[in-house]
Design an enzyme around this catalytic site. Structure first.
Site, PDB file in Angstrom:
ATOM      1  CB  ILE A 328      -0.941   0.018   1.226  1.00 61.60           C
ATOM      2  CG1 ILE A 328      -1.930  -1.160   1.128  1.00 61.60           C
ATOM      3  CG2 ILE A 328      -1.713   1.345   1.297  1.00 61.60           C
ATOM      4  CD1 ILE A 328      -2.926  -1.225   2.275  1.00 61.60           C
ATOM      5  N   PRO A 329       1.098   1.839  -1.160  1.00 58.36           N
ATOM      6  CG  PRO A 329       0.931   2.601  -3.359  1.00 58.36           C
ATOM      7  CD  PRO A 329       0.275   1.688  -2.361  1.00 58.36           C
ATOM      8  CB  CYS A 330       1.780   5.301   2.762  1.00 67.24           C
ATOM      9  SG  CYS A 330       3.066   4.362   3.578  1.00 67.24           S
ATOM     10  CG  HIS A 331       6.611   4.571  -1.053  1.00 68.11           C
ATOM     11  ND1 HIS A 331       5.870   3.410  -0.936  1.00 68.11           N
ATOM     12  CD2 HIS A 331       7.078   4.584  -2.313  1.00 68.11           C
ATOM     13  CE1 HIS A 331       5.900   2.751  -2.081  1.00 68.11           C
ATOM     14  NE2 HIS A 331       6.626   3.443  -2.938  1.00 68.11           N
ATOM     15  NE  ARG A 332       4.269   3.856  -5.767  1.00 70.41           N
ATOM     16  CZ  ARG A 332       3.704   2.695  -6.068  1.00 70.41           C
ATOM     17  NH1 ARG A 332       2.403   2.633  -6.279  1.00 70.41           N
ATOM     18  NH2 ARG A 332       4.441   1.600  -6.150  1.00 70.41           N
TER      19      ARG A 332
END
Ligand SMILES: [Zn+2]
Length: 362
Positions: A328-332
């Site tokens: 779940i790409p919260c780093h994006r």
């Protein structure tokens, strides 16, 4: 201390290092049994190394010791080009793998020092390497594994007394106590329960911890992430079950897809996910999943997409509480001005992840 609490909630950084004298001696001897136990920073060159590095050994007053790569990096050191201490995709040490397999092959999950000697393995070296690599003792691992087997048997309806004897417990109360300590409930009531399986996964950005059950992946985090213990405690509480070391099909597939991600072969993850959170958090996380690799979005952009333009702060919080890093790409999610902002796994990782995705996205 509960076994379930002692694994895997102890971040590697909290593992106590051997004494400085012991480590310096191992360093001078290039003792490979300390591989993975510590790293050395050389103050005069600003470089950090594995204990076995073939470079000339520094004087004791010029050495600093670190338990993990990220701590050496945070200490301002860069990796040595000779021994490549960042190549953490290094395979599991042969000895550690040998122990794990022996424990799995043993019908009762019990591997004694005598068994180890018969395998030509020196027990104290083996135990030290196991602890260094997995973050828990071989003894605790075997105990947890035996209890995992016991739980499985109890769940399929095998009488408790038979399971107890098969696990080598002669007294009922001893078995009940040990079982309750690990699973949080006595064996009789455990039929309806289940446990979460936890596995370490090595990546070029450091060790990750993955937790899953039959429903899917529950947690994937860098092992040195701040707040990891709190997250694990939260999972145990919300799902009312213990976390024990082990693997299942989801965890194995997670390992394979992480390897493909870091090799740049595929930036997409297709895994059964079972995130635990409030309805609002789940909505935000689902939206995060729509941000394509190689792109980023601002908090305001997220808020607009979710139809709550006034709530970027609440979205920021939901973002930060994501327990499924990378998948779940919260780093994006970044600031509107393009600057990175907080990342629980460390800003340097966020930076590296975004660079990696920009390079390989298609
Ligand atoms: Zn080196």
């Amino acid at each position: 201390m509960k076994i379930a609490d002692s694994f895997p909630a102890v971040p590697a950084s909290l593992n106590s290092l051997p004494s400085t004298r012991t480590m310096y001696r191992a360093l001078v001897r290039r003792d490979s049994s300390y591989e993975g136990v510590f790293l050395t920073g050389v103050k005069t060159t600003g470089i950090f190394c594995r204990p076995t590095c073939r470079a000339k050994k520094p004087k004791p007053e010029n050495v600093e010791f670190f338990p993990t790569v990220s701590e050496a990096l945070h200490g301002g050191y860069r990796p040595c080009r000779l021994c490549r201490p960042m190549d953490s995709t290094k395979p599991v040490p042969a000895l550690v793998e040998q122990l794990r397999r022996a424990a799995e092959a043993a019908a009762d999950g019990r591997v004694t020092d005598k068994d180890l000697a018969a395998m030509g393995v020196e027990p104290s070296t083996a135990r030290r390497q196991f602890k260094a690599y997995h973050g828990l003792t071989f003894h605790a691992y075997q105990r947890a594994r035996r209890m995992g087997l016991a739980l499985r048997d109890v769940k399929v309806g095998r009488p408790v007394i038979e399971v107890q004897l098969a696990q080598g417990y002669e007294s009922t109360s001893g078995f009940r106590d040990a079982f309750t300590r690990i699973f949080g409930q006595p064996p009789r009531d455990a039929r309806a329960g289940h446990c979460l399986l936890a596995q370490r996964l090595e990546t070029p950005l450091g060790t990750m911890l993955a937790v899953a059950d039959d429903a899917g992946l529950r947690l994937l985090e860098f092992a040195d992430r701040r707040g990891l213990e709190r997250e694990l405690a939260g999972l145990r509480r919300r799902l009312k079950c213990a976390i024990v070391p082990g693997s299942n099909a989801t965890l194995e597939e997670t390992g394979r897809q992480l390897a493909r991600y870091f090799a740049g072969e595929s930036l997409a993850f297709e895994l059964p996910l079972a995130p635990v959170g409030s309805a609002f958090q789940l909505r935000v996380w689902a939206e995060l999943g729509k941000i394509a690799p190689g792109t980023t979005r601002s908090y305001a952009g997220m808020a607009a997409k979710l139809g709550i333009p006034k709530a970027p702060r609440a979205i920021g919080r939901a973002n930060g509480s994501n327990m499924l890093a990378l998948v779940i790409p919260c780093h994006r999610v970044i600031r509107a001005d393009g600057s990175l902002c907080g990342y629980a796994g460390g800003l340097w990782r966020k930076q590296r992840l975004l660079e990696h995705e920009q390079k390989y996205a298609r």
